[in-house]
Motif scaffolding. Structure first.
Motif, PDB file in Angstrom:
ATOM      1  N   GLY A 146      31.670  20.871 -52.084  1.00  0.00           N
ATOM      2  CA  GLY A 146      32.307  19.505 -52.084  1.00  0.00           C
ATOM      3  C   GLY A 146      31.306  18.182 -51.919  1.00  0.00           C
ATOM      4  O   GLY A 146      31.488  17.167 -51.867  1.00  0.00           O
ATOM      5  N   SER A 147      30.204  18.557 -52.544  1.00  0.00           N
ATOM      6  CA  SER A 147      29.244  17.570 -52.461  1.00  0.00           C
ATOM      7  C   SER A 147      28.499  17.229 -53.988  1.00  0.00           C
ATOM      8  O   SER A 147      28.661  18.044 -54.957  1.00  0.00           O
ATOM      9  N   LEU A 148      28.227  16.000 -54.064  1.00  0.00           N
ATOM     10  CA  LEU A 148      27.505  15.589 -55.340  1.00  0.00           C
ATOM     11  C   LEU A 148      25.823  15.491 -55.032  1.00  0.00           C
ATOM     12  O   LEU A 148      25.874  14.963 -53.900  1.00  0.00           O
ATOM     13  N   TYR A 149      25.205  16.077 -55.700  1.00  0.00           N
ATOM     14  CA  TYR A 149      23.630  16.236 -55.254  1.00  0.00           C
ATOM     15  C   TYR A 149      22.821  15.501 -56.325  1.00  0.00           C
ATOM     16  O   TYR A 149      23.050  15.237 -57.574  1.00  0.00           O
ATOM     17  N   ALA A 150      21.990  14.848 -55.668  1.00  0.00           N
ATOM     18  CA  ALA A 150      20.786  13.969 -56.731  1.00  0.00           C
ATOM     19  C   ALA A 150      19.372  14.670 -56.252  1.00  0.00           C
ATOM     20  O   ALA A 150      19.077  14.470 -55.009  1.00  0.00           O
ATOM     21  N   LEU A 151      18.655  15.492 -57.151  1.00  0.00           N
ATOM     22  CA  LEU A 151      17.427  16.027 -57.036  1.00  0.00           C
ATOM     23  C   LEU A 151      16.343  15.545 -57.652  1.00  0.00           C
ATOM     24  O   LEU A 151      16.463  15.087 -58.903  1.00  0.00           O
ATOM     25  N   ASP A 152      15.342  15.111 -56.994  1.00  0.00           N
ATOM     26  CA  ASP A 152      14.129  14.475 -57.663  1.00  0.00           C
ATOM     27  C   ASP A 152      13.372  15.684 -58.244  1.00  0.00           C
ATOM     28  O   ASP A 152      12.836  16.569 -57.670  1.00  0.00           O
ATOM     29  N   ILE A 153      13.492  15.419 -59.633  1.00  0.00           N
ATOM     30  CA  ILE A 153      12.922  16.508 -60.529  1.00  0.00           C
ATOM     31  C   ILE A 153      11.418  16.657 -60.163  1.00  0.00           C
ATOM     32  O   ILE A 153      10.746  17.621 -59.995  1.00  0.00           O
ATOM     33  N   GLN A 154      10.761  15.352 -60.056  1.00  0.00           N
ATOM     34  CA  GLN A 154       8.990  15.448 -59.837  1.00  0.00           C
ATOM     35  C   GLN A 154       8.782  16.310 -58.290  1.00  0.00           C
ATOM     36  O   GLN A 154       7.954  17.044 -58.343  1.00  0.00           O
ATOM     37  N   ALA A 155       9.471  15.858 -57.628  1.00  0.00           N
ATOM     38  CA  ALA A 155       9.232  16.107 -56.129  1.00  0.00           C
ATOM     39  C   ALA A 155       9.874  17.624 -55.701  1.00  0.00           C
ATOM     40  O   ALA A 155       9.511  18.214 -54.801  1.00  0.00           O
ATOM     41  N   GLN A 156      10.713  17.883 -56.530  1.00  0.00           N
ATOM     42  CA  GLN A 156      11.421  19.342 -56.409  1.00  0.00           C
ATOM     43  C   GLN A 156      12.119  19.620 -55.166  1.00  0.00           C
ATOM     44  O   GLN A 156      12.219  20.340 -54.485  1.00  0.00           O
ATOM     45  N   LYS A 157      12.798  18.303 -54.848  1.00  0.00           N
ATOM     46  CA  LYS A 157      13.551  18.210 -53.612  1.00  0.00           C
ATOM     47  C   LYS A 157      14.831  17.243 -53.651  1.00  0.00           C
ATOM     48  O   LYS A 157      14.741  16.600 -54.506  1.00  0.00           O
ATOM     49  N   GLU A 158      15.756  17.611 -52.712  1.00  0.00           N
ATOM     50  CA  GLU A 158      16.952  16.669 -52.709  1.00  0.00           C
ATOM     51  C   GLU A 158      16.630  15.241 -52.307  1.00  0.00           C
ATOM     52  O   GLU A 158      15.906  14.668 -51.547  1.00  0.00           O
ATOM     53  N   ALA A 159      16.990  14.352 -53.537  1.00  0.00           N
ATOM     54  CA  ALA A 159      16.906  12.632 -53.065  1.00  0.00           C
ATOM     55  C   ALA A 159      17.979  12.201 -52.221  1.00  0.00           C
ATOM     56  O   ALA A 159      17.464  11.576 -51.272  1.00  0.00           O
ATOM     57  N   TRP A 160      19.178  12.679 -52.482  1.00  0.00           N
ATOM     58  CA  TRP A 160      20.174  12.378 -51.554  1.00  0.00           C
ATOM     59  C   TRP A 160      21.372  13.403 -52.171  1.00  0.00           C
ATOM     60  O   TRP A 160      21.638  13.954 -53.056  1.00  0.00           O
ATOM     61  N   MET A 161      22.455  13.508 -51.251  1.00  0.00           N
ATOM     62  CA  MET A 161      23.743  14.068 -51.101  1.00  0.00           C
ATOM     63  C   MET A 161      24.724  13.167 -50.706  1.00  0.00           C
ATOM     64  O   MET A 161      24.633  12.745 -49.593  1.00  0.00           O
ATOM     65  N   LEU A 162      26.059  13.388 -51.464  1.00  0.00           N
ATOM     66  CA  LEU A 162      27.037  12.672 -50.870  1.00  0.00           C
ATOM     67  C   LEU A 162      28.394  13.526 -50.965  1.00  0.00           C
ATOM     68  O   LEU A 162      28.689  14.156 -51.955  1.00  0.00           O
ATOM     69  N   SER A 163      29.012  13.787 -49.728  1.00  0.00           N
ATOM     70  CA  SER A 163      30.385  14.745 -49.717  1.00  0.00           C
ATOM     71  C   SER A 163      31.362  13.802 -50.038  1.00  0.00           C
ATOM     72  O   SER A 163      31.479  12.729 -49.647  1.00  0.00           O
ATOM     73  N   THR A 164      32.258  14.703 -50.715  1.00  0.00           N
ATOM     74  CA  THR A 164      33.666  13.891 -50.942  1.00  0.00           C
ATOM     75  C   THR A 164      34.485  13.776 -49.606  1.00  0.00           C
ATOM     76  O   THR A 164      34.208  14.604 -48.863  1.00  0.00           O
ATOM     77  N   PRO A 165      35.513  12.875 -49.638  1.00  0.00           N
ATOM     78  CA  PRO A 165      36.047  12.602 -48.139  1.00  0.00           C
ATOM     79  C   PRO A 165      36.711  14.057 -47.789  1.00  0.00           C
ATOM     80  O   PRO A 165      36.930  14.176 -46.683  1.00  0.00           O
ATOM     81  N   THR A 166      37.144  14.896 -48.894  1.00  0.00           N
ATOM     82  CA  THR A 166      38.079  15.916 -48.429  1.00  0.00           C
ATOM     83  C   THR A 166      37.280  17.096 -48.606  1.00  0.00           C
ATOM     84  O   THR A 166      37.690  18.212 -48.310  1.00  0.00           O
ATOM     85  N   THR A 167      36.002  17.113 -48.946  1.00  0.00           N
ATOM     86  CA  THR A 167      35.103  18.112 -49.193  1.00  0.00           C
ATOM     87  C   THR A 167      35.596  19.308 -50.090  1.00  0.00           C
ATOM     88  O   THR A 167      35.294  20.515 -49.905  1.00  0.00           O
ATOM     89  N   ALA A 168      36.494  18.926 -50.970  1.00  0.00           N
ATOM     90  CA  ALA A 168      37.114  20.078 -51.975  1.00  0.00           C
ATOM     91  C   ALA A 168      35.990  20.194 -52.983  1.00  0.00           C
ATOM     92  O   ALA A 168      35.077  19.374 -53.178  1.00  0.00           O
ATOM     93  N   ASP A 169      36.152  21.339 -53.569  1.00  0.00           N
ATOM     94  CA  ASP A 169      35.187  22.072 -54.407  1.00  0.00           C
ATOM     95  C   ASP A 169      35.000  20.677 -55.629  1.00  0.00           C
ATOM     96  O   ASP A 169      36.034  20.256 -56.242  1.00  0.00           O
ATOM     97  N   ILE A 170      33.829  20.841 -56.027  1.00  0.00           N
ATOM     98  CA  ILE A 170      33.469  20.124 -57.281  1.00  0.00           C
ATOM     99  C   ILE A 170      32.925  21.080 -58.246  1.00  0.00           C
ATOM    100  O   ILE A 170      31.689  21.503 -58.336  1.00  0.00           O
ATOM    101  N   GLU A 171      33.788  21.192 -59.332  1.00  0.00           N
ATOM    102  CA  GLU A 171      33.283  22.075 -60.628  1.00  0.00           C
ATOM    103  C   GLU A 171      32.965  21.355 -61.690  1.00  0.00           C
ATOM    104  O   GLU A 171      32.450  21.897 -62.603  1.00  0.00           O
ATOM    105  N   SER A 172      33.488  19.879 -61.834  1.00  0.00           N
ATOM    106  CA  SER A 172      33.302  18.975 -62.728  1.00  0.00           C
ATOM    107  C   SER A 172      31.797  18.596 -63.009  1.00  0.00           C
ATOM    108  O   SER A 172      31.143  18.817 -62.045  1.00  0.00           O
ATOM    109  N   SER A 173      31.274  18.494 -64.282  1.00  0.00           N
ATOM    110  CA  SER A 173      29.991  18.020 -64.484  1.00  0.00           C
ATOM    111  C   SER A 173      30.129  16.397 -64.536  1.00  0.00           C
ATOM    112  O   SER A 173      31.244  16.085 -64.838  1.00  0.00           O
ATOM    113  N   PRO A 174      29.032  15.880 -63.993  1.00  0.00           N
ATOM    114  CA  PRO A 174      29.186  14.374 -63.714  1.00  0.00           C
ATOM    115  C   PRO A 174      28.778  13.568 -65.151  1.00  0.00           C
ATOM    116  O   PRO A 174      28.286  14.271 -65.912  1.00  0.00           O
TER     117      PRO A 174
END
Length: 188
Positions: free
Chosen positions: A92-120
């Motif tokens: 149920g989260s959208l992830y933003a990963l910093d490619i250079q640092a190889q770690k999570e930059a930030w993460m945002l969960s949808t209000p319902t935390t339902a599955d996200i299968e769509s590509s952004p």
């Protein structure tokens, strides 16, 4: 791939090598982006006999640069902008990963935390992503927050398509409809 015999570059693949019975040596295969592989060839037991053919048949394995795990399965195809990789997860989260640092930059969960299968899809500073709670979400990359959401009647698993001018989003929904949505206001 490069072939090394006893640590000296000898050839590239494919290659044939002739050697004397009674010898022992290592054959290594190196290719950029792959894990190296070394095999030992031992013909010492064939001193006075005809040496059998030795086949070194090895599939090289790609080298992994890094990995990142979420709490759910990932069906979403990642999209990159300015060195940040964006994708959804079934946690149920959208992830933003910093490619250079190889770690999570930030993460945002949808209000319902339902599955996200769509590509952004990304246009300017907005990420658009569908969710199994039947909503399409608009997320501001700078503030890392939701700008608006648009409700369909069923799951939104398809990736949004953005018009060339960025004003209209097109999404398909599991309700059997295709929606044209104003990208600024989030309305049809």
């Amino acid at each position: 791939a490069d072939i090394y015999v006893n640590d000296q570059k000898t050839a590239v693949t494919p290659f044939i090598m002739r050697y004397k019975p009674g010898s022992f040596f290592n054959v290594s295969i190196f290719r950029k982006g792959f894990e190296p592989h070394t095999s030992a060839v031992d013909s010492r037991n064939y001193m006075n006999k005809e040496m059998p053919m030795v086949y070194l048949n090895h599939r090289l394995v790609k080298t992994m640069k890094w990995k990142f795990e979420t709490q759910g399965v990932i069906y979403s195809r990642p999209v990159e902008k300015n060195g940040i990789l964006y994708f959804g997860s079934r946690d149920g989260s959208l992830y933003a990963l910093d490619i250079q640092a190889q770690k999570e930059a930030w993460m945002l969960s949808t209000p319902t935390t339902a599955d996200i299968e769509s590509s952004p899809a990304i246009f300017d500073n907005n990420i658009y992503i569908g969710c199994n709670d039947s909503y399409l979400y608009s997320v501001d990359i700078n503030t890392k927050s939701f700008e608006w959401n648009f409700k369909t009647q069923l799951f939104v698993k398809s990736a949004p398509l953005i018009s060339p001018n960025g004003k209209v989003l097109y999404i398909g929904s599991s309700d059997g409809k295709v929606y044209a949505i104003d990208a600024k206001a989030g309305a049809t």
